[in-house]
Structures are given as C-alpha cells and as structure tokens.
Design a protein around this motif. Structure first.
Motif, PDB file in Angstrom:
ATOM      1  N   GLU A  26       0.853  -1.338   0.138  1.00 42.29           N
ATOM      2  CA  GLU A  26       0.051  -0.055  -0.069  1.00 42.29           C
ATOM      3  C   GLU A  26       0.976   1.184   0.135  1.00 42.29           C
ATOM      4  OE1 GLU A  26      -2.886   0.996  -0.649  1.00 42.29           O
ATOM      5  OE2 GLU A  26      -2.553   3.266   0.221  1.00 42.29           O
ATOM      6  N   HIS A  27       1.862   1.341   0.778  1.00 45.71           N
ATOM      7  CA  HIS A  27       2.946   2.471   0.766  1.00 45.71           C
ATOM      8  C   HIS A  27       3.418   2.664  -0.571  1.00 45.71           C
ATOM      9  CE1 HIS A  27       6.269   4.904   1.678  1.00 45.71           C
ATOM     10  NE2 HIS A  27       7.105   4.173   1.017  1.00 45.71           N
ATOM     11  N   SER A  28       3.854   1.651  -1.377  1.00 47.95           N
ATOM     12  CA  SER A  28       4.370   1.689  -2.576  1.00 47.95           C
ATOM     13  C   SER A  28       3.426   2.226  -3.692  1.00 47.95           C
ATOM     14  CB  SER A  28       4.906   0.485  -3.260  1.00 47.95           C
ATOM     15  OG  SER A  28       5.757   0.013  -2.364  1.00 47.95           O
ATOM     16  N   ILE A  50       8.276   1.193  -7.538  1.00 45.04           N
ATOM     17  CA  ILE A  50       9.185   0.107  -7.194  1.00 45.04           C
ATOM     18  C   ILE A  50      10.284   0.337  -6.041  1.00 45.04           C
ATOM     19  CG2 ILE A  50       8.648  -1.310  -9.198  1.00 45.04           C
ATOM     20  CD1 ILE A  50      11.732   0.697  -8.743  1.00 45.04           C
ATOM     21  N   HIS A  51      10.293   1.539  -5.624  1.00 46.21           N
ATOM     22  CA  HIS A  51      11.138   1.968  -4.915  1.00 46.21           C
ATOM     23  C   HIS A  51      11.726   1.197  -3.767  1.00 46.21           C
ATOM     24  CE1 HIS A  51       8.373   3.926  -2.411  1.00 46.21           C
ATOM     25  NE2 HIS A  51       9.467   4.076  -1.283  1.00 46.21           N
ATOM     26  N   ASP A  52      10.667   0.327  -3.131  1.00 47.88           N
ATOM     27  CA  ASP A  52      10.899  -0.599  -1.908  1.00 47.88           C
ATOM     28  C   ASP A  52      10.752  -1.751  -2.320  1.00 47.88           C
ATOM     29  OD1 ASP A  52      11.430   1.425   0.088  1.00 47.88           O
ATOM     30  OD2 ASP A  52       9.299   1.844   0.676  1.00 47.88           O
ATOM     31  N   ILE A  53      10.968  -2.482  -3.470  1.00 49.11           N
ATOM     32  CA  ILE A  53      10.857  -3.565  -3.887  1.00 49.11           C
ATOM     33  C   ILE A  53      12.302  -4.192  -3.206  1.00 49.11           C
ATOM     34  CG2 ILE A  53       9.359  -3.966  -5.593  1.00 49.11           C
ATOM     35  CD1 ILE A  53      11.396  -4.202  -7.397  1.00 49.11           C
ATOM     36  N   TYR A 123       6.293  12.558  -1.772  1.00 52.96           N
ATOM     37  CA  TYR A 123       5.638  11.305  -1.928  1.00 52.96           C
ATOM     38  C   TYR A 123       6.022  10.049  -1.145  1.00 52.96           C
ATOM     39  CZ  TYR A 123       5.176  13.685  -6.321  1.00 52.96           C
ATOM     40  OH  TYR A 123       4.959  14.975  -7.107  1.00 52.96           O
ATOM     41  N   ASP A 124       7.265   9.919  -0.707  1.00 59.04           N
ATOM     42  CA  ASP A 124       7.673   8.752  -0.171  1.00 59.04           C
ATOM     43  C   ASP A 124       7.349   8.772   1.533  1.00 59.04           C
ATOM     44  OD1 ASP A 124       8.792   6.242   0.724  1.00 59.04           O
ATOM     45  OD2 ASP A 124      10.958   6.894   0.184  1.00 59.04           O
ATOM     46  N   GLN A 125       7.745   9.827   2.068  1.00 58.69           N
ATOM     47  CA  GLN A 125       7.532  10.124   3.603  1.00 58.69           C
ATOM     48  C   GLN A 125       6.166  10.388   3.881  1.00 58.69           C
ATOM     49  OE1 GLN A 125       7.448  12.982   5.795  1.00 58.69           O
ATOM     50  NE2 GLN A 125       7.286  14.493   4.179  1.00 58.69           N
TER      51      GLN A 125
HETATM   52 FE   LIG Z   1       9.089   4.001   0.628  1.00 60.55          FE
END
Ligand SMILES: [Fe+2]
Ligand SMILES: [Fe+2]
Length: 162
Positions: A26-28, A50-53, A123-125
């Motif tokens: 969900e985060h991704s 895909i940054h956290d795969i 976006y990420d945080q």
């Molecule tokens: Fe992340």
C-alpha cells in the motif's frame, strides 16, 4: 519474465507492515499514485512504485536491490533516486534511531539531489496514510510490463547480458 517477478515482489510487500499504519505494498502504491496524480512522467511513477521492492529480501539495503533490478530500464535520475532514497528518507526520522538526519548532504553535489529530496518530501515520507485511496496494483501492471521489457536509452551503463 522479469515483469512477473517484479509484480511478485510488489505483492510480497503486502505481508510487510514494519510497524507502519499501512503495509509496504500500500505504501508503494500510495507513493506512485501521489506522483502520478501530480503529473509526473512514467519513468518517475515507475520508480516511485518500485522504490521499496527488495524490502522483503534485504530490508537494510533494499534500495540497492530495487535500483539494481531497474537500472537498465530507467533514466539515470530515476536510478539515482531509487538507489539513494534511504538517506533522503532519513532526513525525516533518523533522529529516532540515533542516526544523522543530514546524511543526505553527502549527495549535495549530485545533479539529482533536489529531485530525490523532493521525492521523499512529497511522496515517500507521507505515503503511510490508511485513509488515502491509491490506484491498484492492476492499474500499474501495464506500466511495469512496459518498463521492464525495453532498456531505456539513457539508462546508466547497461552491461548487457552474458
Ligand atoms: Fe518508501
Ligand atoms: Fe525505502
């Protein structure tokens, strides 16, 4: 094929909450959805997705895992953003871990510093919101297949396959 395996890696993230209010899938999806809704281009949205795969394979250096997989298929800027996002994310929470929140400063000279800082800020945080309605993984499957099929012309040193 690579796209199916990457989709599988994204699905694997669903089982990983890591103490956050939303799971890693969900985060991704939320990170990618926010970027897409802001009008970012496909290369950016794909990288956001895909940054956290790799988090389920190697949590501590997951950016290196993700960056290695996508390296032949994305721009140099996108690759840098994925590879180094952890240090830029640290700006927002590493004080709680006794680590230096300004670790990202070692990348100040990079032409991709501002882009990566902005990615984490916008976006990420912030993409841990259980009330946010993200696009589905199915929504992104065509994008994943598109990117993981043809190497990008400006991808950083594709070493080929032997
Ligand atoms: Fe992340
Ligand atoms: Fe990450």
């Amino acid at each position: 094929m690579t796209a199916d395996r990457v989709i599988g890696l994204l699905r694997d993230l669903e089982s990983d909450h890591g103490g956050f209010p939303v799971n890693r899938l969900e985060h991704s999806l939320q990170t990618a959805s926010r970027a897409e809704r802001d009008g970012r281009d496909d290369d950016y949205v794909f990288c956001a997705l895909i940054h956290d795969i790799g988090d389920t394979l190697s949590p501590h250096n997951h950016p290196e895992v993700a960056a290695a997989i996508i390296k032949p298929f994305v721009s140099e800027a996108g690759h840098f953003m994925v590879l180094n996002h952890n240090a830029f994310q640290g700006y927002y929470y590493w004080q709680h871990l006794g680590r230096d929140v300004n670790t990202r400063d070692k990348f100040r000279e990079s032409p991709h510093f501002d882009r990566t800082a902005e990615f984490c800020e916008l976006y990420d945080q912030i993409s841990f919101d259980p009330s946010y309605t993200s696009n589905s993984l199915a929504h992104y499957e065509p994008l994943i297949r598109q990117f993981l099929t043809v190497p990008a012309p400006d991808a950083p040193n594709d070493s080929g396959r032997v």
